[in-house]
Design a protein around this motif. Structure first.
Motif, mmCIF file in Angstrom:
data_model
loop_
_atom_site.group_PDB
_atom_site.id
_atom_site.type_symbol
_atom_site.label_atom_id
_atom_site.label_comp_id
_atom_site.label_asym_id
_atom_site.label_seq_id
_atom_site.Cartn_x
_atom_site.Cartn_y
_atom_site.Cartn_z
ATOM 1 N N ARG A 1 -22.504 -36.284 31.601
ATOM 2 C CA ARG A 1 -21.608 -35.836 30.384
ATOM 3 C C ARG A 1 -21.903 -34.232 30.162
ATOM 4 O O ARG A 1 -21.012 -33.764 29.694
ATOM 5 C CB ARG A 1 -22.538 -36.841 29.489
ATOM 6 C CG ARG A 1 -21.522 -37.044 28.162
ATOM 7 C CD ARG A 1 -22.215 -38.025 27.277
ATOM 8 N NE ARG A 1 -21.714 -37.589 25.815
ATOM 9 C CZ ARG A 1 -22.317 -38.214 24.835
ATOM 10 N NH1 ARG A 1 -23.224 -39.106 24.909
ATOM 11 N NH2 ARG A 1 -21.886 -37.735 23.678
ATOM 12 N N LEU A 2 -23.031 -34.089 30.191
ATOM 13 C CA LEU A 2 -23.305 -32.420 30.101
ATOM 14 C C LEU A 2 -22.506 -31.708 31.050
ATOM 15 O O LEU A 2 -21.939 -30.578 30.766
ATOM 16 C CB LEU A 2 -24.594 -32.070 30.247
ATOM 17 C CG LEU A 2 -25.737 -32.647 29.143
ATOM 18 C CD1 LEU A 2 -27.339 -32.365 29.586
ATOM 19 C CD2 LEU A 2 -25.311 -32.200 27.739
ATOM 20 N N PHE A 3 -22.278 -31.970 32.310
ATOM 21 C CA PHE A 3 -21.526 -30.987 33.168
ATOM 22 C C PHE A 3 -19.867 -31.118 32.774
ATOM 23 O O PHE A 3 -19.420 -30.196 32.949
ATOM 24 C CB PHE A 3 -21.817 -31.717 34.588
ATOM 25 C CG PHE A 3 -20.615 -31.210 35.565
ATOM 26 C CD1 PHE A 3 -20.836 -29.914 36.105
ATOM 27 C CD2 PHE A 3 -19.427 -31.601 35.905
ATOM 28 C CE1 PHE A 3 -19.825 -29.096 36.658
ATOM 29 C CE2 PHE A 3 -18.676 -31.047 36.766
ATOM 30 C CZ PHE A 3 -18.938 -29.765 37.007
ATOM 31 N N ARG A 4 -19.454 -32.377 32.195
ATOM 32 C CA ARG A 4 -18.171 -32.253 31.846
ATOM 33 C C ARG A 4 -17.928 -31.230 30.546
ATOM 34 O O ARG A 4 -16.903 -30.911 30.470
ATOM 35 C CB ARG A 4 -17.758 -33.566 31.434
ATOM 36 C CG ARG A 4 -17.229 -34.457 32.830
ATOM 37 C CD ARG A 4 -15.951 -34.071 33.295
ATOM 38 N NE ARG A 4 -14.989 -34.630 32.815
ATOM 39 C CZ ARG A 4 -14.285 -35.826 32.820
ATOM 40 N NH1 ARG A 4 -14.940 -36.286 33.618
ATOM 41 N NH2 ARG A 4 -13.161 -36.189 32.187
ATOM 42 N N LEU A 5 -18.736 -31.206 29.865
ATOM 43 C CA LEU A 5 -18.770 -30.196 28.751
ATOM 44 C C LEU A 5 -18.903 -28.845 29.314
ATOM 45 O O LEU A 5 -18.021 -28.191 28.846
ATOM 46 C CB LEU A 5 -19.891 -30.614 27.695
ATOM 47 C CG LEU A 5 -19.841 -31.901 27.020
ATOM 48 C CD1 LEU A 5 -21.036 -32.235 26.252
ATOM 49 C CD2 LEU A 5 -18.550 -32.141 26.194
ATOM 50 N N LEU A 6 -19.714 -28.701 30.058
ATOM 51 C CA LEU A 6 -19.931 -27.308 30.664
ATOM 52 C C LEU A 6 -18.568 -27.009 31.534
ATOM 53 O O LEU A 6 -18.024 -25.742 31.604
ATOM 54 C CB LEU A 6 -21.162 -27.352 32.080
ATOM 55 C CG LEU A 6 -22.258 -26.964 31.681
ATOM 56 C CD1 LEU A 6 -23.384 -26.961 32.818
ATOM 57 C CD2 LEU A 6 -22.383 -25.345 31.018
ATOM 58 N N LEU A 7 -18.028 -28.059 32.104
ATOM 59 C CA LEU A 7 -16.735 -27.510 32.949
ATOM 60 C C LEU A 7 -15.565 -27.294 32.098
ATOM 61 O O LEU A 7 -14.834 -26.285 32.242
ATOM 62 C CB LEU A 7 -16.371 -28.911 33.931
ATOM 63 C CG LEU A 7 -15.177 -28.758 34.777
ATOM 64 C CD1 LEU A 7 -15.339 -27.761 35.741
ATOM 65 C CD2 LEU A 7 -14.949 -30.011 35.455
ATOM 66 N N ASP A 8 -15.600 -27.922 30.895
ATOM 67 C CA ASP A 8 -14.648 -27.728 29.649
ATOM 68 C C ASP A 8 -14.807 -26.323 29.299
ATOM 69 O O ASP A 8 -13.770 -25.650 29.084
ATOM 70 C CB ASP A 8 -14.657 -28.970 28.782
ATOM 71 C CG ASP A 8 -13.557 -28.790 27.633
ATOM 72 O OD1 ASP A 8 -12.469 -28.290 27.976
ATOM 73 O OD2 ASP A 8 -13.873 -29.073 26.592
ATOM 74 N N ALA A 9 -16.047 -26.029 29.027
ATOM 75 C CA ALA A 9 -16.409 -24.650 28.419
ATOM 76 C C ALA A 9 -16.052 -23.711 29.555
ATOM 77 O O ALA A 9 -15.416 -22.500 29.106
ATOM 78 C CB ALA A 9 -17.716 -24.647 27.958
ATOM 79 N N MET A 10 -16.487 -23.803 30.571
ATOM 80 C CA MET A 10 -16.052 -22.769 31.705
ATOM 81 C C MET A 10 -14.551 -22.580 31.922
ATOM 82 O O MET A 10 -14.219 -21.538 32.346
ATOM 83 C CB MET A 10 -16.997 -23.167 32.891
ATOM 84 C CG MET A 10 -16.989 -21.815 33.912
ATOM 85 S SD MET A 10 -18.068 -20.536 33.353
ATOM 86 C CE MET A 10 -19.748 -21.011 33.993
ATOM 87 N N ALA A 11 -13.732 -23.613 32.022
ATOM 88 C CA ALA A 11 -12.363 -23.491 31.983
ATOM 89 C C ALA A 11 -11.624 -23.118 30.834
ATOM 90 O O ALA A 11 -10.711 -22.478 30.947
ATOM 91 C CB ALA A 11 -11.705 -24.976 32.379
ATOM 92 N N ARG A 12 -12.475 -22.945 29.654
ATOM 93 C CA ARG A 12 -11.698 -22.665 28.410
ATOM 94 C C ARG A 12 -12.678 -21.341 27.721
ATOM 95 O O ARG A 12 -13.487 -21.792 26.761
ATOM 96 C CB ARG A 12 -11.416 -23.543 27.662
ATOM 97 C CG ARG A 12 -10.214 -24.548 28.013
ATOM 98 C CD ARG A 12 -10.073 -25.594 27.312
ATOM 99 N NE ARG A 12 -8.972 -26.608 28.157
ATOM 100 C CZ ARG A 12 -9.158 -27.336 29.137
ATOM 101 N NH1 ARG A 12 -10.389 -27.559 29.528
ATOM 102 N NH2 ARG A 12 -8.040 -27.772 29.659
ATOM 103 N N PRO A 13 -12.747 -20.520 28.399
ATOM 104 C CA PRO A 13 -13.705 -19.238 27.991
ATOM 105 C C PRO A 13 -13.785 -19.120 26.250
ATOM 106 O O PRO A 13 -12.619 -19.005 25.793
ATOM 107 C CB PRO A 13 -13.447 -18.050 28.452
ATOM 108 C CG PRO A 13 -12.766 -18.415 29.760
ATOM 109 C CD PRO A 13 -12.036 -19.913 29.471
ATOM 110 N N GLY A 14 -14.794 -19.327 25.651
ATOM 111 C CA GLY A 14 -14.605 -19.000 24.200
ATOM 112 C C GLY A 14 -14.671 -20.220 23.453
ATOM 113 O O GLY A 14 -14.931 -20.084 22.109
ATOM 114 N N LYS A 15 -14.236 -21.377 24.182
ATOM 115 C CA LYS A 15 -14.125 -22.494 23.371
ATOM 116 C C LYS A 15 -15.697 -22.923 22.993
ATOM 117 O O LYS A 15 -16.548 -23.128 23.835
ATOM 118 C CB LYS A 15 -13.369 -23.503 24.073
ATOM 119 C CG LYS A 15 -13.131 -24.934 23.494
ATOM 120 C CD LYS A 15 -12.655 -25.966 24.534
ATOM 121 C CE LYS A 15 -12.766 -27.263 23.749
ATOM 122 N NZ LYS A 15 -11.897 -28.359 24.656
#
Lengths: 201, 296
Positions: A17-31
């Motif tokens: 779960r944490l990784f998916r949030l990380l991946l989302d954040a890394m793919a959308r800088p500043g989100k």
């Protein structure tokens, strides 16, 4: 001293779960991505959120660096992830408090042109991320950002920001940032982002 | 903030003889670390360990490992092979993932949270809350012109793509056309030349400035790369010789009548005619169902 082992951290499902949030954040800088609350007991200065992110990414194949004075973090991370502590110039992950002035940031790995992915990941704890925090406003541009996205941070020493911008001046060489605050807001800034300092109140 | 999650309150805990999503946690963590680097350096091929799987290398193990590393119990999975949910590669990969994760699956692109695909990008536009995982046989676009991995890595480092340009130019001189159909070399974020996997040219523009995250996995070649959302993907073209997608004008799908999709050519042995059908079977079925509802 707090109990050091964290047998309750679910290495399968919480990590995922944490990784998916990380991946989302890394793919959308500043989100700004809110992290779930974690029942962990890290040593003084290390937040539960950063500890959880560290357990998600670190294992015995990786190395991390903390600053002098944060040795309890090293012991805690080693015991719970198996990852080795290393010098700042060697480590794959650098885990620091953004408030401290960190001249040694300039020594971290930026990768080389053959293997830019060997650049380090900086995991920086901040005091606040979000519109209500106004110390530093960063306008981000680049892959993952539609137009320009602005993110407000507090608790990041301005000199550290200058160092990060300097480390990332030659894409694809550089470092990638994972920022999180004490309330569990997560923001990532990969090296592909162009950082423009916007506001400084 | 939601309630504490890390005490084993998470679902899908029934014993199945494997770790959740088959891979052990060390392998997943390595893939996850590499995925973050791939996203941070769009189009750059990150090496990864790529261990053995119960599916042979070259049959989608790169995409499969990415899916296994990102999937959670709440995901809804769609797997396609050449646009089709029912072909053998898709069915086997879907069965393996369902068996080891217990996730729900769908044929509807809009209902999926993860779409794993071989050689197509779905016709229906994908959203920001979805992830497209592409299976890649040959991740190196410069392999057309250079056999050595050490050399191609250097060429990427120096952004030296001149030999690729010459290759395309020579194609035009020899054949009057660029002979690369699928796997069309494309520049990502104006920096890295990327092999978009063997998707038809038709699908290449869909990767550019899309709201969706695209992850590429090459299991045999042990490489992971990514195209983040809102990232420029430009197929190589000359000012006086533009990139073109496949031409289907005057043709329509024999099942749903679509004229705006990528189509497979079929040959009717009895009549000797060429027929066309949508390659994206999920989308074609959806259109047919809608037509039947209207007809009722």
């Amino acid at each position: 001293m707090s109990s050091v082992l964290e047998p309750c951290f679910d290495r399968v499902f919480t990590s995922q779960r944490l990784f998916r949030l990380l991946l989302d954040a890394m793919a959308r800088p500043g989100k700004i991505v809110p992290l779930p609350a974690l029942d962990l007991d890290p040593p003084q200065g290390l937040t539960c959120f950063m500890a959880g992110l560290a357990f998600t990414l670190l294992d015995r194949e990786t190395s991390f660096a903390v600053l002098p004075g944060c040795e309890p973090w090293s012991r805690y991370l080693l015991l719970n992830s198996g990852s080795r502590a290393a010098a700042v110039s060697e480590a794959e992950f650098i885990i620091v408090d953004g408030q401290a002035d960190l001249p040694s940031l300039l020594d971290v790995r930026r990768g080389d042109l053959l293997f830019p992915d060997r650049g380090a990941t900086l995991m920086i704890m901040l005091s606040g991320i979000g519109a209500e925090y106004g110390d530093i406003g960063l306008a981000l541009q680049g892959p993952g950002v539609f137009g320009v996205r602005t993110v407000h941070l507090s608790g990041l020493c301005p000199a550290n920001l200058e160092r990060v911008i300097d480390l990332n001046r030659e894409f694809p060489l550089g470092v990638d940032l994972i920022l999180s605050d004490s309330r569990g807001a997560l923001v990532c800034i990969p090296r592909s982002s162009t950082i423009i300092r916007e506001v400084c109140r | 903030m939601s309630a504490t999650v890390n005490s084993a309150a998470t679902p899908a805990r029934q014993p199945r003889g494997y770790n959740f999503a088959f891979l052990d946690e060390n392998t997943k963590r390595e893939i996850r670390r590499k995925l973050l680097k791939a996203v941070a350096i769009p189009g750059y091929q990150v090496p990864f360990a790529s261990p053995e799987l119960p599916i042979a290398r070259g049959w989608g193990t790169g995409g499969l490992q990415i899916t296994m590393a990102i999937i959670g119990p709440e995901d809804v999975l769609k797997v396609i092979d050449q646009g089709c949910d029912g072909s053998v590669n898709a069915v086997n990969i879907r069965n393996l993932l369902v068996k080891t994760t217990g996730v729900d699956t769908t044929f509807d692109t809009t209902a999926a949270s993860i779409v794993q695909t071989r050689h197509r990008v779905p016709e229906e536009p994908m959203r920001a809350d979805q992830i497209l995982v592409l299976q890649v046989p040959i991740p190196e676009p410069l392999r057309y012109v250079e056999a050595s991995e050490a050399k191609t890595r250097e060429m990427h480092g120096e952004m030296d793509y001149s030999r690729m340009w010459v290759y395309l130019y020579e194609n035009i001189v020899q054949y009057g056309e660029i002979s690369i159909g699928a796997r069309y070399p494309s520049l990502v974020n104006r920096r890295y030349l990327m092999d978009p996997s063997p998707i038809p040219r038709w699908d290449v523009p869909k990767l550019s400035m899309s709201p969706t995250l695209h992850l590429f996995g090459a299991g045999r070649e042990k490489r992971i790369y990514a195209v983040p959302p809102h990232t420029l993907v430009e197929p190589l073209e000359f000012e006086d010789f533009r990139f073109r997608v496949e031409e289907f004008s005057g043709r329509s799908c024999l099942r749903c009548g679509a004229t705006d999709t990528y189509m497979n050519e079929l040959f009717d042995r009895v009549s000797g005619q060429k027929l066309y059908a949508c390659s994206d079977s999920g989308y074609c079925d959806k259109r047919r169902a809608a037509q039947e509802r209207r007809a009722d």
